[in-house]
Design an enzyme around this catalytic site. Structure first.
Site, PDB file in Angstrom:
ATOM      1  CB  ILE A 197      -1.013  -0.008   1.169  1.00 51.63           C
ATOM      2  CG1 ILE A 197      -0.310  -0.095   2.534  1.00 51.63           C
ATOM      3  CG2 ILE A 197      -1.963  -1.185   1.015  1.00 51.63           C
ATOM      4  CD1 ILE A 197      -1.282   0.019   3.719  1.00 51.63           C
TER       5      ILE A 197
ATOM      6  NE  ARG B 279      18.184  -9.188   9.767  1.00 49.35           N
ATOM      7  CZ  ARG B 279      18.418 -10.196   8.927  1.00 49.35           C
ATOM      8  NH1 ARG B 279      17.633 -11.263   8.945  1.00 49.35           N
ATOM      9  NH2 ARG B 279      19.428 -10.129   8.095  1.00 49.35           N
TER      10      ARG B 279
ATOM     11  CD  GLN C  86       5.690   2.032   6.097  1.00 44.16           C
ATOM     12  OE1 GLN C  86       5.077   2.871   5.450  1.00 44.16           O
ATOM     13  NE2 GLN C  86       5.083   1.064   6.741  1.00 44.16           N
TER      14      GLN C  86
ATOM     15  N   GLY D  17       7.662  -5.390  12.902  1.00 45.01           N
ATOM     16  CA  GLY D  17       6.602  -4.620  12.240  1.00 45.01           C
ATOM     17  C   GLY D  17       6.785  -3.143  12.512  1.00 45.01           C
TER      18      GLY D  17
ATOM     19  CD  GLU E  87      -0.925   0.047  12.304  1.00 42.21           C
ATOM     20  OE1 GLU E  87      -1.980   0.547  12.662  1.00 42.21           O
ATOM     21  OE2 GLU E  87      -0.756  -1.175  12.145  1.00 42.21           O
TER      22      GLU E  87
HETATM   23 MO1  MOS Z   1      -3.611  -0.240   9.684  1.00 37.74          MO
HETATM   24  S1  MOS Z   1      -4.734   1.165  10.671  1.00 37.74           S
HETATM   25  O1  MOS Z   1      -3.963  -1.655  10.540  1.00 37.74           O
HETATM   26  O2  MOS Z   1      -4.108  -0.244   8.085  1.00 37.74           O
END
Ligand code: MOS
Length: 707
Positions: A468, A591, A601, A664, A667
């Site tokens: 995305i 990592r 990001q 990850g 966010e």
């Molecule tokens: Mo994210 S808010 O889990 O696309």
């Protein structure tokens, strides 16, 4: 040709530009709204102009007589859908996506009809001319923290947690913070609007879409239309941003309905304005925090209560209080997420759902406590590092928070900071610095992947992943290259096709980790299968993986990424303008697969944090129930001139339980960022801003030294 090295260098961890980057910048990469189809028709959604009531009639005759119009779908003629199922994410579908099923209107901007015509212009003109008669009812859109109808909801986390006697611990505390924080309604506004084209071919439904999970959307479409899942294919090759907003929505369902009725391909694209009521958004929050600490700043009491809103048709909770369940412990520790139902669209996940607004409140409150205790904000956090999950009691799989603060403080120059507020001045600007902690859950979900050794010595990976804009396709290329013991340029990664089998969505900061796990598993097995010196047959050798069992065997632990955010601001005492001068985020994020896109990001999340702190706010008109200025002129987001030098970096923090070491990163960049800015504004001015955004009028109203 150079000779191949015998011991291959790792590709994971090296900077790599996007494998599809050239296609994107030259326009060769096609997005869902621009893939050509022969005989394509265009649907335009007509949305309700009332905030609550009933549709009395949809008068289609006039629209049908207009040039190029093929059909008008509405609740009176649309096929019935099945919404009685539990979706991929473990919850029933939001009925908002099941368009045209009844005459009720639950909010302004509810889809009431789809006008289909030969061109988008014809469809739009007819949709705007369509006459819809309503029976209007009084609506309630007034959101407050004291709304009498607010109630606790167990969403994907429990609504309420509690231990210890809060009042007793607060009474026994040397320092107490008791404050209310508010955050406004915020919208994702991905650059690419939602768009889908549906068509039937050889008895199969194919939808070309822009989404965060092709198997997610395909699964819901199969359920809604009662189709054999094998007869539904969703493709979503390039996606111009999602941030939580791109799941199953009205446009795909409307496109499938129209394509089925007309027996030709139909495209439905949302306008930017329509996205404000159809794409989901982040609920406003009202959060109350009470902290009690001993003279040394050690917490005895922590209460974090949040109220958010949802629609009357679906329960979605912004779990803002949940961040306190991870960050800090106290003898009395209470959290609660409550929700109130109003006549508004259903909110949804938006980058760091819960953690983004929750960290603004909690990390502002910690800063207030540091001030009250006369302790440095970083030292205060060091004194409150929990041994185990404060609510779960589980050990942390890794907790790099203090290491992030140490490295961040060193690079930001925190040691030289005078903690007293309102003292630094440069002309009309007051200067200040602030910091805040960040965390976000690190998880993995079952996925399937296929890896093929081709006869020409290259490899093809097929996985229903979604890129995305994160660089996931490139990250998976590096992961696959390492697992296969080859170079990235010998690996082709194909994603965004539900025919590749079930896989995690691009969400929850879990996409790349979950997909990398499945790709690694398939590649490992493929390497065992291939015999050196034996040629690969023309059809190739393919191995499929399914990580359901491997991920199910993960021991229960508190698994999170952590980070430390730092900001320096300048506040203009004559205009109330706040400018961020520099920002630094240091993360313990597992990592890092590709430093280039990972940095993008983190920086993207931090820029959004600036935007959240200073700009973003969707405001509803109580009279109509809709937004003032539902567009990018009325809804301000941080743009180039608002964004200073933003630096993001990380410390070594591989997850020992992950085959690649990934945690990850999607966010966490936004988490704590707004609090760091707000804490810096306090340091500059001596005034606490507990309501976002910190607009010039709010700064002026609050006053500041020298004004
Ligand atoms: Mo994210 S808010 O889990 O696309």
């Amino acid at each position: 040709m150079t000779t191949a090295p015998t011991a291959r260098e790792s590709s994971v961890g090296t900077a790599h530009t996007r494998v599809e980057g050239r296609d994107k910048v030259t326009g060769a990469a096609r997005y869902a709204g621009e893939v050509p189809f022969a005989g394509l028709a265009h649907g335009w959604l007509a949305l309700s102009t009332i905030a609550r009531g009933r549709i009395l009639s949809v008068e289609t005759a006039g629209a049908l007589a207009m040039p190029g119009v093929l059909t008008v779908l509405h609740h009176g003629n649309a096929p019935r859908l099945d919404t009685d199922y539990i979706g991929l994410l473990g919850v029933p579908p939001d009925p908002t996506c099941a368009v045209f099923q009844h005459d009720r209107v639950p909010h302004l901007g509810w889809p009431v009809a789809l006008v289909v015509a030969g061109t988008p212009e014809q469809a739009r003109e007819a949709a705007e001319a369509l006459v819809v008669c309503y029976e209007e009812e009084p609506h309630d859109i007034a959101f407050t923290g004291e709304h009498p109808d607010a109630y606790p909801v167990d969403g994907h986390v429990p609504a309420v947690t509690g231990k210890g006697d809060l009042e007793a611990e607060l009474a026994a505390s040397d320092a107490v913070v008791d404050a209310e924080y508010t955050t406004p309604e915020e919208h994702h506004n991905p650059m690419e609007p939602h768009a889908a084209t549906a068509r039937w071919e050889d008895g199969r439904l194919e939808v070309v879409d822009s989404n965060q999970g092709a198997t997610w959307v395909a699964g819901d479409l199969a359920k809604l239309f009662s189709l054999d899942p094998a007869s539904v294919r969703v493709r979503s090759e390039h996606v111009g941003g999602g941030f939580g907003s791109k799941g199953i929505r009205a446009h795909q369902v409307a496109a499938v309905m129209a394509s089925t009725a007309l027996r030709r391909p139909v495209r439905v694209v949302m306008t930017r304005r329509q996205m404000f009521s159809l794409a989901g958004y982040r609920s406003p929050t009202v959060q109350r925090i009470r902290l009690g600490a001993d003279a040394g700043g050690r917490l005895r009491a922590l209460e974090h209560r949040s109220v958010s809103l949802t629609s009357t048709v679906f329960e979605f909770v912004e779990p803002s209080a949940s961040v306190a369940r991870v960050m800090y412990d106290a003898a009395a520790h209470h959290t609660a997420n409550r929700v109130v139902r109003l006549d508004v669209p259903t909110p949804t996940w938006m980058r760091a759902p819960g953690e983004a607004p929750g960290s603004f409140a909690l990390e502002s409150a910690l800063d207030e406590l540091a001030e009250k205790c006369g302790i440095d904000p970083i030292e205060l956090r060091a004194r409150n590092e929990p041994e185990r999950g404060p609510v779960s009691g589980l050990p942390f799989s890794g907790r790099g928070l203090l290491a992030c603060f140490r490295e961040g403080a060193r690079r930001f120059g925190w040691a030289d900071r005078d903690p007293r507020p309102g003292l630094r001045r440069e002309g009309r600007w007051l200067l200040g610095t602030g910091t805040a902690a960040a965390s976000f859950p690190a998880g993995a979900a079952p996925s399937t992947a296929a890896v093929t050794a081709e006869a020409d010595g290259t490899f093809t990976v097929r996985i229903s992943a979604a890129d995305i804009g994160t660089g996931a396709r490139t990250a998976l290329t590096l992961v696959a290259a390492d697992a296969l013991g080859t170079r990235p340029d010998r690996v082709r990664v194909r994603i965004g096709d539900s025919d590749f089998g079930p896989a995690m969505i691009a969400g929850g900061s879990m996409g790349t980790r979950s997909w990398a796990w499945a790709v690694t598993a398939a590649a490992d097995e493929l390497r065992e299968r291939l015999t050196p010196g034996t040629p690969v047959p023309p059809e190739g050798v393919t191995v499929r993986s399914d990580t359901t069992e491997a991920i199910g065997a993960l021991a229960r632990k508190e698994r999170h990424s952590f980070g430390a955010q730092f900001a320096e601001v300048a506040v203009d005492v004559t205009t109330g303008e706040v400018r961020v001068r520099r920002m630094l985020g240091v993360f313990a994020p597992g990592r890092i697969v590709n430093p280039l896109t990972a940095r993008g990001q983190f920086v993207g999340g931090m820029v959004w944090g600036i935007s959240m702190a200073l700009h973003e706010e969707a405001v509803r008109d109580p009279a109509s129930g809709g937004h003032y200025g539902a567009d990018l002129a009325g809804y301000h987001v941080a743009t180039h001139a608002d964004v200073p030098h933003v630096e993001a970096d990380w410390i070594e923090d591989p997850d020992p339980d992950d085959p690649v070491g990934i945690k990850g990163i999607g966010e966490i960049g936004i988490v704590g960022a707004a609090a760091a800015v707000a804490n810096a504004v306090w340091h500059a001015t001596g005034v606490r801003h507990r309501s976002l955004p910190i607009r010039p009028d709010r700064v002026l109203l609050a006053g500041a030294p020298g004004t």
